[in-house]
Design a protein around this motif. Structure first.
Motif, PDB file in Angstrom:
ATOM      1  N   ASP A 154       0.795  -1.226   0.000  1.00 51.38           N
ATOM      2  CA  ASP A 154       0.000   0.000   0.000  1.00 51.38           C
ATOM      3  C   ASP A 154       0.830   1.279   0.000  1.00 51.38           C
ATOM      4  O   ASP A 154       0.275   2.377   0.107  1.00 51.38           O
ATOM      5  N   HIS A 155       2.151   1.151  -0.117  1.00 48.39           N
ATOM      6  CA  HIS A 155       3.012   2.326  -0.105  1.00 48.39           C
ATOM      7  C   HIS A 155       4.061   2.206  -1.201  1.00 48.39           C
ATOM      8  O   HIS A 155       4.625   1.131  -1.416  1.00 48.39           O
ATOM      9  N   SER A 156       4.316   3.317  -1.881  1.00 48.40           N
ATOM     10  CA  SER A 156       5.268   3.318  -2.991  1.00 48.40           C
ATOM     11  C   SER A 156       6.685   3.102  -2.479  1.00 48.40           C
ATOM     12  O   SER A 156       6.983   3.350  -1.297  1.00 48.40           O
ATOM     13  N   PRO A 157       7.597   2.646  -3.344  1.00 46.24           N
ATOM     14  CA  PRO A 157       8.992   2.448  -2.915  1.00 46.24           C
ATOM     15  C   PRO A 157       9.612   3.711  -2.324  1.00 46.24           C
ATOM     16  O   PRO A 157      10.347   3.637  -1.327  1.00 46.24           O
ATOM     17  N   ASP A 158       9.348   4.863  -2.925  1.00 52.45           N
ATOM     18  CA  ASP A 158       9.927   6.106  -2.404  1.00 52.45           C
ATOM     19  C   ASP A 158       9.421   6.412  -0.997  1.00 52.45           C
ATOM     20  O   ASP A 158      10.187   6.839  -0.125  1.00 52.45           O
ATOM     21  N   ILE A 159       8.141   6.210  -0.788  1.00 49.01           N
ATOM     22  CA  ILE A 159       7.579   6.477   0.536  1.00 49.01           C
ATOM     23  C   ILE A 159       8.096   5.459   1.548  1.00 49.01           C
ATOM     24  O   ILE A 159       8.395   5.809   2.703  1.00 49.01           O
ATOM     25  N   ARG A 160       8.219   4.203   1.151  1.00 50.71           N
ATOM     26  CA  ARG A 160       8.758   3.189   2.061  1.00 50.71           C
ATOM     27  C   ARG A 160      10.190   3.544   2.475  1.00 50.71           C
ATOM     28  O   ARG A 160      10.562   3.410   3.641  1.00 50.71           O
ATOM     29  N   GLN A 161      10.972   4.019   1.505  1.00 48.57           N
ATOM     30  CA  GLN A 161      12.353   4.391   1.818  1.00 48.57           C
ATOM     31  C   GLN A 161      12.388   5.586   2.770  1.00 48.57           C
ATOM     32  O   GLN A 161      13.162   5.597   3.740  1.00 48.57           O
ATOM     33  N   ALA A 162      11.562   6.588   2.506  1.00 46.96           N
ATOM     34  CA  ALA A 162      11.522   7.763   3.373  1.00 46.96           C
ATOM     35  C   ALA A 162      11.038   7.390   4.771  1.00 46.96           C
ATOM     36  O   ALA A 162      11.552   7.893   5.775  1.00 46.96           O
ATOM     37  N   ALA A 163      10.055   6.487   4.844  1.00 45.60           N
ATOM     38  CA  ALA A 163       9.545   6.060   6.138  1.00 45.60           C
ATOM     39  C   ALA A 163      10.598   5.303   6.934  1.00 45.60           C
ATOM     40  O   ALA A 163      10.731   5.472   8.154  1.00 45.60           O
ATOM     41  N   SER A 164      11.376   4.481   6.249  1.00 45.76           N
ATOM     42  CA  SER A 164      12.437   3.730   6.926  1.00 45.76           C
ATOM     43  C   SER A 164      13.483   4.666   7.504  1.00 45.76           C
ATOM     44  O   SER A 164      13.915   4.510   8.659  1.00 45.76           O
ATOM     45  N   ALA A 165      13.897   5.645   6.719  1.00 45.74           N
ATOM     46  CA  ALA A 165      14.900   6.599   7.197  1.00 45.74           C
ATOM     47  C   ALA A 165      14.377   7.390   8.393  1.00 45.74           C
ATOM     48  O   ALA A 165      15.093   7.613   9.380  1.00 45.74           O
ATOM     49  N   ARG A 166      13.119   7.804   8.334  1.00 50.45           N
ATOM     50  CA  ARG A 166      12.545   8.573   9.432  1.00 50.45           C
ATOM     51  C   ARG A 166      12.385   7.704  10.683  1.00 50.45           C
ATOM     52  O   ARG A 166      12.633   8.163  11.800  1.00 50.45           O
ATOM     53  N   PHE A 167      11.982   6.456  10.500  1.00 49.70           N
ATOM     54  CA  PHE A 167      11.847   5.541  11.632  1.00 49.70           C
ATOM     55  C   PHE A 167      13.180   5.375  12.357  1.00 49.70           C
ATOM     56  O   PHE A 167      13.237   5.417  13.597  1.00 49.70           O
ATOM     57  N   ASN A 168      14.232   5.197  11.599  1.00 49.39           N
ATOM     58  CA  ASN A 168      15.552   4.990  12.203  1.00 49.39           C
ATOM     59  C   ASN A 168      16.072   6.238  12.904  1.00 49.39           C
ATOM     60  O   ASN A 168      16.908   6.138  13.820  1.00 49.39           O
ATOM     61  N   ALA A 169      15.599   7.403  12.488  1.00 52.81           N
ATOM     62  CA  ALA A 169      16.054   8.653  13.104  1.00 52.81           C
ATOM     63  C   ALA A 169      15.253   9.008  14.352  1.00 52.81           C
ATOM     64  O   ALA A 169      15.646   9.917  15.094  1.00 52.81           O
ATOM     65  N   MET A 170      14.162   8.296  14.608  1.00 54.54           N
ATOM     66  CA  MET A 170      13.295   8.586  15.761  1.00 54.54           C
ATOM     67  C   MET A 170      13.669   7.702  16.942  1.00 54.54           C
ATOM     68  O   MET A 170      14.118   6.566  16.760  1.00 54.54           O
ATOM     69  N   ASP A 171      13.448   8.222  18.158  1.00 54.66           N
ATOM     70  CA  ASP A 171      13.677   7.402  19.341  1.00 54.66           C
ATOM     71  C   ASP A 171      12.374   6.735  19.776  1.00 54.66           C
ATOM     72  O   ASP A 171      11.313   6.952  19.175  1.00 54.66           O
ATOM     73  N   ASP A 172      12.451   5.924  20.829  1.00 52.55           N
ATOM     74  CA  ASP A 172      11.281   5.180  21.271  1.00 52.55           C
ATOM     75  C   ASP A 172      10.150   6.103  21.720  1.00 52.55           C
ATOM     76  O   ASP A 172       8.969   5.791  21.535  1.00 52.55           O
ATOM     77  N   THR A 173      10.494   7.228  22.310  1.00 57.66           N
ATOM     78  CA  THR A 173       9.472   8.170  22.758  1.00 57.66           C
ATOM     79  C   THR A 173       8.691   8.720  21.575  1.00 57.66           C
ATOM     80  O   THR A 173       7.456   8.836  21.614  1.00 57.66           O
ATOM     81  N   ALA A 174       9.405   9.050  20.500  1.00 56.61           N
ATOM     82  CA  ALA A 174       8.739   9.557  19.296  1.00 56.61           C
ATOM     83  C   ALA A 174       7.876   8.476  18.652  1.00 56.61           C
ATOM     84  O   ALA A 174       6.780   8.753  18.152  1.00 56.61           O
ATOM     85  N   HIS A 175       8.376   7.230  18.664  1.00 49.22           N
ATOM     86  CA  HIS A 175       7.564   6.129  18.129  1.00 49.22           C
ATOM     87  C   HIS A 175       6.263   5.993  18.914  1.00 49.22           C
ATOM     88  O   HIS A 175       5.187   5.852  18.328  1.00 49.22           O
ATOM     89  N   ALA A 176       6.366   6.020  20.240  1.00 48.35           N
ATOM     90  CA  ALA A 176       5.177   5.872  21.086  1.00 48.35           C
ATOM     91  C   ALA A 176       4.201   7.018  20.879  1.00 48.35           C
ATOM     92  O   ALA A 176       2.976   6.826  20.888  1.00 48.35           O
ATOM     93  N   SER A 177       4.731   8.219  20.683  1.00 48.45           N
ATOM     94  CA  SER A 177       3.871   9.377  20.456  1.00 48.45           C
ATOM     95  C   SER A 177       3.079   9.229  19.163  1.00 48.45           C
ATOM     96  O   SER A 177       1.882   9.555  19.111  1.00 48.45           O
ATOM     97  N   LEU A 178       3.716   8.718  18.113  1.00 51.94           N
ATOM     98  CA  LEU A 178       3.018   8.536  16.846  1.00 51.94           C
ATOM     99  C   LEU A 178       1.934   7.469  16.979  1.00 51.94           C
ATOM    100  O   LEU A 178       0.814   7.646  16.478  1.00 51.94           O
ATOM    101  N   VAL A 179       2.251   6.385  17.654  1.00 50.72           N
ATOM    102  CA  VAL A 179       1.241   5.345  17.887  1.00 50.72           C
ATOM    103  C   VAL A 179       0.047   5.928  18.635  1.00 50.72           C
ATOM    104  O   VAL A 179      -1.113   5.706  18.267  1.00 50.72           O
ATOM    105  N   ASN A 180       0.324   6.688  19.673  1.00 53.55           N
ATOM    106  CA  ASN A 180      -0.752   7.274  20.473  1.00 53.55           C
ATOM    107  C   ASN A 180      -1.618   8.198  19.630  1.00 53.55           C
ATOM    108  O   ASN A 180      -2.845   8.203  19.740  1.00 53.55           O
ATOM    109  N   THR A 181      -0.990   8.980  18.760  1.00 58.28           N
ATOM    110  CA  THR A 181      -1.733   9.912  17.911  1.00 58.28           C
ATOM    111  C   THR A 181      -2.654   9.185  16.945  1.00 58.28           C
ATOM    112  O   THR A 181      -3.810   9.570  16.740  1.00 58.28           O
TER     113      THR A 181
END
Length: 401
Positions: A154-181
């Motif tokens: 459901d996501h294009s290769p470019d978006i998957r790549q951008a999402a991977s890079a952003r995920f790796n740059a985020m810490d656990d607190t930021a991950h939890a905040s996105l889940v909560n949102t």
């Protein structure tokens, strides 16, 4: 149009006594504490009416004008186990609302997630904040936090790549905040779930495509519209927000054509639409004037808000944020003119329901909103500014009708 305001009951940080100062003429609310599939009793409804009217120490002069929302359960949307009981509870709630004098009932048919954002306080250039939906953030959530098995499809290769890079740059607190949102529920959402809950609910939809979900909606309406007709209730379906598929789930109320299909399938004045200019307006092909021209007689409620599209996009998924009411990509003057003309047509036809309740929907956090306690999307100052702008447009157009 009748100028209303969404209020979330006694738990709302905004005091009901503040609303007359804003110039509000009516209240939109719900019984948020009652789970979907459970009937609303007259005693619960009357208690909320009393909380709005506040007969002591001083009456507000306000009434409960619109229900938003009488939630449709996942059992009804999927036609799952317990369907008959949930339908019976919905009918009972309609009967009791009518018995308490409430005749406009908004609902939605969005599967699993109600209205969805990835940021509840995106910083704006003027210093305030706004809610936003970012396709990279949502892909990040879908691919790496929810880890949905078929998410890559459901996501294009470019978006998957951008999402991977952003995920790796985020810490656990930021991950939890996105889940909560994303999954923990926004104001007015039916439920609040964990990631495990979401995966369980997604499994319920594995064999439900767009055609089946639309058929389920029409079956639901075939059950409840006769009850609404009997009691003089106007049901009005809110559009999908945002108006595109999320998590591989079908959407059935995202376009004018979607509304035409559902309203024509159950051709009754009791089967109507909630026109949300912000939800539908995210789609660059949406034509507000055409929507009102084609479906105006069935519009029972209007949410007047605006959005601004922004990059990137992921197929039909579009990033956007909530703009000021007169500054987004929906021409609000065109929207209000069309609605006022529809009201004039109704008057000429002798309709008693000629006046369309509207409310300023969502709002940016500005000024004292930034330092106070407000629900996401529902600040006092931001919405007051929005209502003032909309009221000014209405006054100018009314003078020239």
């Amino acid at each position: 149009m009748k100028q209303t305001w969404r209020w979330f009951g006694p738990a709302d940080p905004i005091d009901i006594y503040d609303l007359p100062q804003v110039g509000v003429q009516g209240v939109v609310t719900s019984l948020h504490h009652i789970p979907p599939g459970t009937p609303w009793t007259k005693s619960e409804i009357r208690q909320r009416q009393a909380e709005i009217a506040k007969p002591t120490p001083q009456p507000t002069g306000l009434n409960w004008d619109v229900v938003e929302s009488l939630p449709v359960s996942e059992v009804i949307k999927t036609k799952g186990t317990g369907y008959a009981a949930h339908i019976a509870a919905y009918k009972e709630s309609l009967h009791n609302l009518a018995g308490c004098g409430i005749q406009t009932v908004c609902y939605n048919f969005m599967p699993v997630l109600d209205w969805t954002r990835t940021n509840l306080a995106a910083r704006m250039p003027h210093g305030g904040t706004a809610m936003a939906f970012d396709v990279v953030d949502f892909a990040l959530f879908d691919l790496f936090l929810l880890a949905r098995p078929s998410a890559e499809d459901d996501h294009s290769p470019d978006i998957r790549q951008a999402a991977s890079a952003r995920f790796n740059a985020m810490d656990d607190t930021a991950h939890a905040s996105l889940v909560n949102t994303v999954v923990s529920g926004l104001p007015g959402a039916n439920d609040s779930w964990t990631l495990a809950d979401v995966m369980t609910l997604l499994d319920l939809y594995k064999d439900i495509d767009t055609n089946q979900l639309r058929a389920n909606l029409i079956d639901f309406l075939s059950e409840v519209v006769p009850v609404a007709e009997e009691h003089g209730i106007r049901l009005c379906c809110h559009p999908d927000d945002p108006p595109f598929s999320l998590l591989g789930l079908p959407r059935v109320m995202s376009t004018t054509a979607d509304y035409e299909a559902v309203l024509s399938a159950i051709d009754s004045p009791a089967n109507g639409a909630t026109l949300c200019t912000g939800s539908l307006g995210v789609n660059p092909e949406f034509d507000i004037a055409k929507f009102v021209q084609r479906l105006g007689s069935r519009i029972h409620f209007a949410h007047l808000r605006n959005t601004l599209r922004q990059g990137p996009a992921d197929g039909d998924k579009i990033s956007f944020h909530e703009s000021m009411h007169l500054e987004g990509e929906t021409d609000m003057v065109v929207a209000i003119r069309a609605l006022l003309q529809e009201e004039s047509r109704r008057k000429s036809q002798g309709r008693t329901d000629w006046e369309i309740p509207m409310r300023p929907d969502h709002g940016q956090n500005i000024l004292h909103d930034l330092h106070g306690d407000s629900l996401p999307g529902y600040p006092l100052i931001g919405r007051t500014r929005g209502l003032a702008e909309l009221r000014g447009v209405m006054a100018a157009l009314t003078a020239n009708l």
